[in-house]
Scaffold this motif. Structure first.
Motif, PDB file in Angstrom:
ATOM      1  N   GLY A   1       4.907  16.612  11.957  1.00  0.00           N
ATOM      2  CA  GLY A   1       5.565  17.812  12.455  1.00  0.00           C
ATOM      3  C   GLY A   1       7.075  17.696  12.479  1.00  0.00           C
ATOM      4  N   THR A   2       7.594  16.498  12.724  1.00  0.00           N
ATOM      5  CA  THR A   2       9.043  16.331  12.821  1.00  0.00           C
ATOM      6  C   THR A   2       9.494  15.146  11.989  1.00  0.00           C
ATOM      7  N   ALA A   3      10.772  15.167  11.602  1.00  0.00           N
ATOM      8  CA  ALA A   3      11.328  14.123  10.744  1.00  0.00           C
ATOM      9  C   ALA A   3      11.437  12.781  11.447  1.00  0.00           C
ATOM     10  N   ARG A   4      11.344  12.747  12.764  1.00  0.00           N
ATOM     11  CA  ARG A   4      11.508  11.462  13.460  1.00  0.00           C
ATOM     12  C   ARG A   4      10.369  10.493  13.152  1.00  0.00           C
ATOM     13  N   HIS A   5       9.287  10.976  12.517  1.00  0.00           N
ATOM     14  CA  HIS A   5       8.179  10.098  12.146  1.00  0.00           C
ATOM     15  C   HIS A   5       8.337   9.525  10.735  1.00  0.00           C
ATOM     16  N   SER A   6       9.435   9.827  10.071  1.00  0.00           N
ATOM     17  CA  SER A   6       9.578   9.436   8.665  1.00  0.00           C
ATOM     18  C   SER A   6       9.576   7.924   8.468  1.00  0.00           C
ATOM     19  N   LEU A   7      10.025   7.167   9.464  1.00  0.00           N
ATOM     20  CA  LEU A   7      10.079   5.718   9.330  1.00  0.00           C
ATOM     21  C   LEU A   7       8.700   5.069   9.270  1.00  0.00           C
ATOM     22  N   ALA A   8       7.661   5.820   9.615  1.00  0.00           N
ATOM     23  CA  ALA A   8       6.302   5.269   9.579  1.00  0.00           C
ATOM     24  C   ALA A   8       5.923   4.804   8.179  1.00  0.00           C
ATOM     25  N   ILE A   9       6.502   5.408   7.162  1.00  0.00           N
ATOM     26  CA  ILE A   9       6.207   4.973   5.797  1.00  0.00           C
ATOM     27  C   ILE A   9       6.558   3.505   5.617  1.00  0.00           C
ATOM     28  N   ASP A  10       7.729   3.117   6.108  1.00  0.00           N
ATOM     29  CA  ASP A  10       8.207   1.755   5.871  1.00  0.00           C
ATOM     30  C   ASP A  10       7.731   0.736   6.895  1.00  0.00           C
ATOM     31  N   TYR A  11       7.453   1.162   8.140  1.00  0.00           N
ATOM     32  CA  TYR A  11       7.025   0.150   9.105  1.00  0.00           C
ATOM     33  C   TYR A  11       5.511   0.088   9.278  1.00  0.00           C
ATOM     34  N   ALA A  12       4.772   1.047   8.735  1.00  0.00           N
ATOM     35  CA  ALA A  12       3.322   1.037   8.900  1.00  0.00           C
ATOM     36  C   ALA A  12       2.570   1.094   7.570  1.00  0.00           C
TER      37      ALA A  12
ATOM     38  N   ARG B   1       3.691   1.109   4.165  1.00  0.00           N
ATOM     39  CA  ARG B   1       4.085   0.180   3.099  1.00  0.00           C
ATOM     40  C   ARG B   1       3.564  -1.242   3.364  1.00  0.00           C
ATOM     41  N   PRO B   2       3.708  -1.775   4.587  1.00  0.00           N
ATOM     42  CA  PRO B   2       3.152  -3.112   4.831  1.00  0.00           C
ATOM     43  C   PRO B   2       1.643  -3.192   4.601  1.00  0.00           C
ATOM     44  N   LEU B   3       0.933  -2.097   4.852  1.00  0.00           N
ATOM     45  CA  LEU B   3      -0.509  -2.081   4.632  1.00  0.00           C
ATOM     46  C   LEU B   3      -0.829  -2.322   3.162  1.00  0.00           C
ATOM     47  N   PHE B   4      -0.154  -1.617   2.271  1.00  0.00           N
ATOM     48  CA  PHE B   4      -0.418  -1.796   0.843  1.00  0.00           C
ATOM     49  C   PHE B   4       0.139  -3.124   0.328  1.00  0.00           C
ATOM     50  N   THR B   5       1.216  -3.582   0.911  1.00  0.00           N
ATOM     51  CA  THR B   5       1.740  -4.896   0.531  1.00  0.00           C
ATOM     52  C   THR B   5       0.741  -5.986   0.892  1.00  0.00           C
ATOM     53  N   TYR B   6       0.120  -5.855   2.048  1.00  0.00           N
ATOM     54  CA  TYR B   6      -0.911  -6.813   2.459  1.00  0.00           C
ATOM     55  C   TYR B   6      -2.061  -6.852   1.448  1.00  0.00           C
TER      56      TYR B   6
ATOM     57  N   HIS C   1      -1.760  -6.527  -1.631  1.00  0.00           N
ATOM     58  CA  HIS C   1      -1.191  -6.973  -2.907  1.00  0.00           C
ATOM     59  C   HIS C   1      -1.081  -5.852  -3.930  1.00  0.00           C
ATOM     60  N   ALA C   2      -1.077  -4.618  -3.435  1.00  0.00           N
ATOM     61  CA  ALA C   2      -0.726  -3.495  -4.303  1.00  0.00           C
ATOM     62  C   ALA C   2       0.784  -3.508  -4.488  1.00  0.00           C
ATOM     63  N   GLU C   3       1.306  -2.603  -5.300  1.00  0.00           N
ATOM     64  CA  GLU C   3       2.735  -2.573  -5.582  1.00  0.00           C
ATOM     65  C   GLU C   3       3.311  -1.191  -5.278  1.00  0.00           C
ATOM     66  N   PRO C   4       3.626  -0.924  -4.001  1.00  0.00           N
ATOM     67  CA  PRO C   4       4.215   0.367  -3.651  1.00  0.00           C
ATOM     68  C   PRO C   4       5.571   0.540  -4.332  1.00  0.00           C
ATOM     69  N   VAL C   5       5.828   1.732  -4.859  1.00  0.00           N
ATOM     70  CA  VAL C   5       7.132   1.994  -5.469  1.00  0.00           C
ATOM     71  C   VAL C   5       8.165   2.119  -4.353  1.00  0.00           C
ATOM     72  N   PRO C   6       9.452   1.923  -4.666  1.00  0.00           N
ATOM     73  CA  PRO C   6      10.472   1.896  -3.610  1.00  0.00           C
ATOM     74  C   PRO C   6      10.562   3.153  -2.759  1.00  0.00           C
ATOM     75  N   THR C   7      10.391   4.317  -3.382  1.00  0.00           N
ATOM     76  CA  THR C   7      10.554   5.566  -2.642  1.00  0.00           C
ATOM     77  C   THR C   7       9.240   6.023  -2.028  1.00  0.00           C
ATOM     78  N   GLY C   8       9.221   6.173  -0.707  1.00  0.00           N
ATOM     79  CA  GLY C   8       8.114   6.821  -0.028  1.00  0.00           C
ATOM     80  C   GLY C   8       8.539   8.247   0.294  1.00  0.00           C
ATOM     81  N   VAL C   9       7.637   9.182   0.157  1.00  0.00           N
ATOM     82  CA  VAL C   9       7.994  10.598   0.305  1.00  0.00           C
ATOM     83  C   VAL C   9       7.417  11.144   1.604  1.00  0.00           C
ATOM     84  N   PHE C  10       8.302  11.504   2.514  1.00  0.00           N
ATOM     85  CA  PHE C  10       7.908  12.069   3.796  1.00  0.00           C
ATOM     86  C   PHE C  10       8.239  13.555   3.816  1.00  0.00           C
TER      87      PHE C  10
END
Length: 216
Positions: A122-133, A135-140, A142-151
């Motif tokens: 609902g709000t932009a303040r949740h945008s950081l969830a891509i990088d702190y929640a 992205r680490p999931l897919f890194t764990y 061993h997938a290869e997330p591209v640099p840009t996450g789209v929120f």
């Protein structure tokens, strides 16, 4: 020109119908296919709404076995050349349905697979969830997330150009990065994504693949 079409699996964890999560997933897929077409690379897209598999995902978690429809979907996802994964943000992280699906996939099945991550809230303040929640999931895995996450926040779906343009730019950038990753991957022989033989190695059971029979 590459004659073998690349397969992109799109996972949408939206709960409503229609949902902004599915809208974002569709736009990411369309932009990626468009970018690949400019490189003369054909692409096929399979879109999966996780809410359609919610009961089967729960049954898989409880029994260790995937019902046929879910098994077919998992086969298509793990055999894809790339994945677009979009989830709504609940309580500052990915949705429970999204995580439950990830939990039933073999943790080795996505190794090396390019992933474009998307999220909605609902709000932009949740945008950081891509990088702190997310992205680490897919890194764990061993997938290869591209640099840009789209929120995409609710306000990004407005009608004014100053709101719509930034989201469009993020979509184009993420899609371009995913297309780059797909283009770099070697073209493999055509296989049936619904035939488990091509991803089940010797000695590996369906239970191991789906995460339910491995001892804890």
């Amino acid at each position: 020109m590459t004659t073998t079409a690349r397969r992109i699996a799109v996972i949408s964890a939206g709960l409503s119908n229609p949902s902004s999560t599915r809208m974002l997933a569709d736009r990411l897929a369309a932009a990626t296919v468009r970018d690949l077409a400019e490189r003369e690379i054909a692409a096929e897209v399979d879109v999966f709404e996780l809410r359609d598999y919610a009961h089967d995902i729960t049954n898989n978690l409880l029994t260790g076995f995937a019902p046929p429809a879910l098994e077919t979907m998992i086969n298509a996802v793990v055999s894809a050349d790339a994945i677009i994964a979009v989830t709504p943000i609940f309580s500052t992280s990915y949705s429970g349905l999204f995580k439950s699906f990830i939990d039933i996939v073999d943790p080795d099945a996505l190794t090396g697979t390019p992933v474009l991550i998307g999220a909605t809230a609902g709000t932009a303040r949740h945008s950081l969830a891509i990088d702190y929640a997310i992205r680490p999931l897919f890194t764990y895995l061993h997938a290869e997330p591209v640099p840009t996450g789209v929120f995409a926040a609710s306000s990004d779906w407005g009608t004014s150009a100053d709101r719509v343009a930034p989201l469009g730019n993020r979509i184009d950038r993420g899609a371009r990065e995913l297309a780059d990753a797909i283009a770099r991957r070697p073209v493999t022989a055509s296989v049936d994504p619904f035939d488990p033989a091509h991803y089940l190695g010797e000695g590996r059971s369906f239970g191991h693949l789906l995460g339910g029979l491995a001892g804890e």
